[in-house]
Design a protein around this motif. Sequence first.
Motif, PDB file in Angstrom:
ATOM      1  N   LEU A 254       0.825  -1.204   0.000  1.00 43.96           N
ATOM      2  CA  LEU A 254       0.000   0.000   0.000  1.00 43.96           C
ATOM      3  C   LEU A 254       0.861   1.258   0.000  1.00 43.96           C
ATOM      4  N   LEU A 255       1.966   1.237   0.749  1.00 41.40           N
ATOM      5  CA  LEU A 255       2.876   2.383   0.746  1.00 41.40           C
ATOM      6  C   LEU A 255       3.468   2.618  -0.642  1.00 41.40           C
ATOM      7  N   LEU A 256       3.866   1.551  -1.321  1.00 44.40           N
ATOM      8  CA  LEU A 256       4.452   1.684  -2.647  1.00 44.40           C
ATOM      9  C   LEU A 256       3.424   2.170  -3.661  1.00 44.40           C
ATOM     10  N   LEU A 257       2.207   1.662  -3.562  1.00 43.72           N
ATOM     11  CA  LEU A 257       1.166   2.069  -4.500  1.00 43.72           C
ATOM     12  C   LEU A 257       0.895   3.569  -4.399  1.00 43.72           C
ATOM     13  N   GLU A 258       0.876   4.090  -3.174  1.00 45.54           N
ATOM     14  CA  GLU A 258       0.641   5.517  -3.001  1.00 45.54           C
ATOM     15  C   GLU A 258       1.900   6.335  -3.274  1.00 45.54           C
ATOM     16  N   GLY A 259       3.029   5.906  -2.695  1.00 47.22           N
ATOM     17  CA  GLY A 259       4.256   6.698  -2.790  1.00 47.22           C
ATOM     18  C   GLY A 259       4.838   6.780  -4.174  1.00 47.22           C
ATOM     19  N   ASP A 260       4.709   5.689  -4.953  1.00 47.20           N
ATOM     20  CA  ASP A 260       5.239   5.694  -6.318  1.00 47.20           C
ATOM     21  C   ASP A 260       4.189   6.091  -7.349  1.00 47.20           C
ATOM     22  N   ARG A 261       3.010   6.443  -6.870  1.00 45.62           N
ATOM     23  CA  ARG A 261       1.896   6.805  -7.751  1.00 45.62           C
ATOM     24  C   ARG A 261       1.726   5.756  -8.845  1.00 45.62           C
TER      25      ARG A 261
END
Length: 531
Positions: A254-261
Amino acid sequence: MNSGAGGVLPSVGPGEILPFSAARHPDKIALVVGDTCLTYQELDRMSDAVAASLRSRGIGARDVCSLYAQNCWEWIVAYHGILKAGAIVNPVNVMLTGPELAFVLSDCEAEALFFGASQAATVANVLGEMSALELVCQLAGDVGEGIGAVTFTELLTAPIDAAPAGNPAPGPADLCSIGYTSGTTGHPKGAMQSQRSVLLNCALTATMHGRNSDDVVVTALPSAHVYGNVAVNSTFLAGGTVVLMERFDAGEALLLLEGDRATLFEGVPAMYSMMLAHPTFETTDLSNLRASTIGGQTFSPELLDRWQTRAPGPMLELWGMTELSGLGTTHAVHAPPVAGSIGVALPGLEIKIGAIDGTEGGVPTGEHGELLVRGPLVMLGYYGRPDTTAEALTDDGWLRTGDVAYVDETGHYFIVDRLKDMIVTAGYNVYPAEIERVIGAHPDVALVAVGGRPDPVKGEIAVAYVVPAPAAQLLPEDIIEHCRAHLAAYKRPREVVFVDALPTTSSGKLMRRKLADLEVADSDQGVVHAR
């Protein structure tokens, strides 16, 4: 082999993908793994060095190189280096034990083995049996004593040379990879894929999913799995960026999905279920996801609906097999969705529904039968197993998939279940996947799997193994009552077993054959039986 210069698309095999994209996007970030970011040019040059190192050791055309490691950037570089050397890739499931690994290496007659640091102990225990190996290379970390492996750094520092005379580049019909099936009965079988089939699967997947150079794709699918391989290399072919997780973790994903757009997430139902159950799901910004893909097993429509409350792009359900080098069907990203369907055939692939008993001819629209596939994605056969190949492939080229399915009037296919997982109870055919879809829709259920158990009266009964959602106050009777409203009496599970986790493969697919092992767990561990 085309270098990709001038915009000429790869036409032979997947070994052309990196040169093609490096010529178009040399300085663009192609791969992100943890803190490591690599451009297309860097991936291309490093895989060239690996290819040169293999050739300098006499490893090239028609030699098999095995890859046995967790997701890492070195795995991706080694994969493409092997292909550039003209060798054959053998991706190995990291969950294999020592004896299983030894069998695979021996069966495919591997000349080289690349392994991860976490697999070093397993490798050390089998090397004595592997006298045919010309190269043993550890992809990362310090090499342990007694293994005799070279480091991956040594391969990367080799001078890059041209292919020596007498080592011709492979053709489209030549062998590209040997991928072993999960081995649900007996030893696993090595499905042989041509250069054309692997490249074509990546190209057609990229086309159906509308992949492009602006895409940022997050995935934790194992690189050794055909779904994971296509997720990565179809993105490389389109010039996008792959954010590759070493292994799946719901919070990190979830962090990667949001942080890396991220614009795409690739996963299996268990991954989505775990993200939906994570406490940060409701606050994670997933609005940049233009689509998500899901395959590997059935899932409830409610899972899709809950995911799309945060991720508005379409959920593209798909289906594939090792014997197809990846996908066989999928939804096209801009086509109207058909809920519950695995989509339509990839372009150029023929699919039909045959009689379950294997007799000639098809079955009417809407009727259950065995899914049959024919076309350029179908494997060449099982390595060294002509008899098994003859059982799987008909004389006119149809692959018997072992999946029970049906097709609707619009040409969309629906998987019912695996033929071998079908439960026969009191003379009725019961499909575990149908029960799983119903139980999975219960709001207090995180994960579910259904298996059969011998019964002296009915022959077999269905047993549901349920992982409750966090903090859920769930009773077995609640599951039985939920099923009563949605399933005919003969389809309902006769027992519910609460468990903490379900047995899965490295790609997250349920392993139904191991469900019965859960019942030996002590009741103190959260296992409850109910009839």
